[in-house]
Structure formats: C-alpha cells, structure tokens
Write a protein that holds these residues in place. Sequence first.
Motif, short mmCIF file in Angstrom:
data_model
loop_
_atom_site.label_atom_id
_atom_site.label_comp_id
_atom_site.label_asym_id
_atom_site.label_seq_id
_atom_site.Cartn_x
_atom_site.Cartn_y
_atom_site.Cartn_z
N LEU A 42 0.84 -1.21 0.00
CA LEU A 42 0.00 0.00 0.00
C LEU A 42 0.87 1.25 0.00
CD1 LEU A 42 -3.23 0.75 1.92
CD2 LEU A 42 -1.33 2.32 2.15
N LYS B 13 -4.09 6.61 -3.37
CA LYS B 13 -4.28 6.80 -1.93
C LYS B 13 -4.89 8.16 -1.61
CE LYS B 13 0.18 6.14 -1.50
NZ LYS B 13 1.55 5.98 -0.94
N VAL C 253 -4.66 7.60 5.52
CA VAL C 253 -3.29 7.39 5.04
C VAL C 253 -2.58 8.73 5.15
CG1 VAL C 253 -1.82 6.75 3.09
CG2 VAL C 253 -3.98 5.54 3.46
N VAL D 97 -0.92 3.88 7.60
CA VAL D 97 -2.29 3.62 7.21
C VAL D 97 -3.03 3.18 8.46
CG1 VAL D 97 -1.69 1.24 6.51
CG2 VAL D 97 -3.84 2.27 5.74
N PRO E 138 -8.87 0.17 2.35
CA PRO E 138 -8.69 0.64 0.97
C PRO E 138 -8.90 -0.49 -0.03
CG PRO E 138 -6.89 1.39 2.38
CD PRO E 138 -7.66 0.38 3.17
#
Length: 304
Positions: free
Chosen positions: A41, A49, A63, A81, A92
């Motif tokens: 991520l 993001k 984030v 995150v 997400p």
Amino acid sequence: ERSQAVRHLGRACQDWGFFMVTNHGVPEDLQSAMMDACKELFGLPPEQKAEFMDAGPMDPVRVGTGFNSAVDGARYWRDYVKMFAHPELHCPAKPDGLRGVAAEYAARTRGLLLELTAAISESLGLPAGRIAERLDLGSCFQILVGNHYPPCAAGPDDDDGAVGLPAHSDHGLLTLLFQNGVDGLQVKHDGRWLLAKPIPGSFFVIAGDQLEIVSNGRYKGVLHRALVDRAQARMSCVSLLGPCLDAVVKPVPELAVPPLGLEFRGVKYRDYMEHQQSNKLNEKGALDLVRVQRHILTDTLCSS
C-alpha cells in the motif's frame, strides 16, 4: 501455572505498562502477509491513496504522515495507514489482497487481546469478565495500523535521533505490535527511555489510557515513542483494542475504595479518542481530560 502467569502479568502491567507475549497463536505467515500488504500500500501511486490522505481523525481509513498532519504542525519521519477493523472492517480497495489479510489478522489479534484482557482482569482481583463487561468489549472498537519509517542519517544510536513518532500513550485499552526486525520502539521506565528488543516470534503489548482509567490508576498507560534507524527502513503493524465507542469508561467500583478513592471520572470512549486524535501529541496530556483534580476536591471539602 495460570495463576502464576496472571501474577506475572499483573506485575508487568503495574511496573511497566508493557510486556511481550509468546505462544500467542497468531500464525507467523499471517503476520508476514499483513506487513507485506501494508508495504505494498505504501508503494502505491499517490493518486490511488488520495481519497484517504485528507481524512479526519475519526474517519475509518486514513493514510498520511506524522501523527495527524492537520494538527501536529510537523511531518514526523513516518508513513501510516489506519483502518477501523471492528465492529466493521474498513479498508482501501488497493492493494487487492489487503482486505482479506486484514480481516483475518484483525480477528486473530482481537481474540488474543480479549484473552489478555480477561487475564488482566483476574490480576486485579476481579472476575475474568469484569473489565470486558465494564467496557462492553462484545462490541469493542479495534483499529489496525501499518507504520513505515524510512531510514534517516540521524538514527536511534544518536541521543537526538530522528523521531518517527514522539512520546505518547495510546488512547485504547491494549495495543499489540510487531516489527520487521529493525528496532526503534522505546518505552519510558523509571524516567529513562529503554529500547524494546523483542523475543523472536513475540508481540509487544502496550497498556493504553483506557486500562489506566478502568483500573483506577493501578495500571498505567505507558509512554512510548519510535525512533528511526540510520540505515534501514523500519516497519511495524499495530492492532489496538478499545472499549465500545459508546461505552462510558470509568474505574471499576471495586478498585476505587478508600483510601485510594476515585482517580478518574467517566468519559465516553468515542469522545476521549476524538479528543486525543484531534490534538497534538502531548505525552499523556489527554488523560487530564478525565483525571480527578485532588486540590479541587480538597478546597471544596474545606469550604463546606
């Protein structure tokens, strides 16, 4: 053996607010998968993001960098995150495998944290389910956090090493943490900062503010911080367990008998969490919101 373990657990909570747990039943490959998913991520393009970058402190997915970029006035050497995981998992959409891994990891670590809570309740001389009942842990709040601390020239070998996250206590009840083999977590004990060195395969367990409140100050939420390594990136994964968001947290009455008296007044956990998350980190300053001010009580009694 259980009685002895409970006594040791109570001593750790009282003297340190911090301990390690082994033989915890959370598979090592699940831990690795969780860390790998968070790492993936962090490596995503910014546009994937973006919708979570401006999220507020009570939004279910965030984030960002630092602690709360909107209020802390500094971008600490950290990417993170944060995902609300219980009562409902928020995650997400990317990377593809994150949701499945996060759901399993949340369930396994939640079970472990509830088991530890029962043992902590016993260590206080209470029935095993007393704290869970008091905090409505059947509807508990849980959050998962992935942290990435890039290497920095000033690392934890320096007295003034780069700060990944400054000194603070956690707003919840208990926090589980494991890292990628790069040290940096420090806890404050007897006025000194000590580097936490994990036993292989263990989790760090960190006592939070709600444990301090519900135990009427017998167990303390420990101050801790993260420093940055000079050569290697450090990663950590956190599973934090808190009361039901709508639970009013206050000391268990059995622990507030004379001569100690009541150390904290009640507060709804949702309000406490929002207060702590919406302000700059100030060590354990958030507890002042609910701490009973003895001098005020004394003045009131004298005047009456």
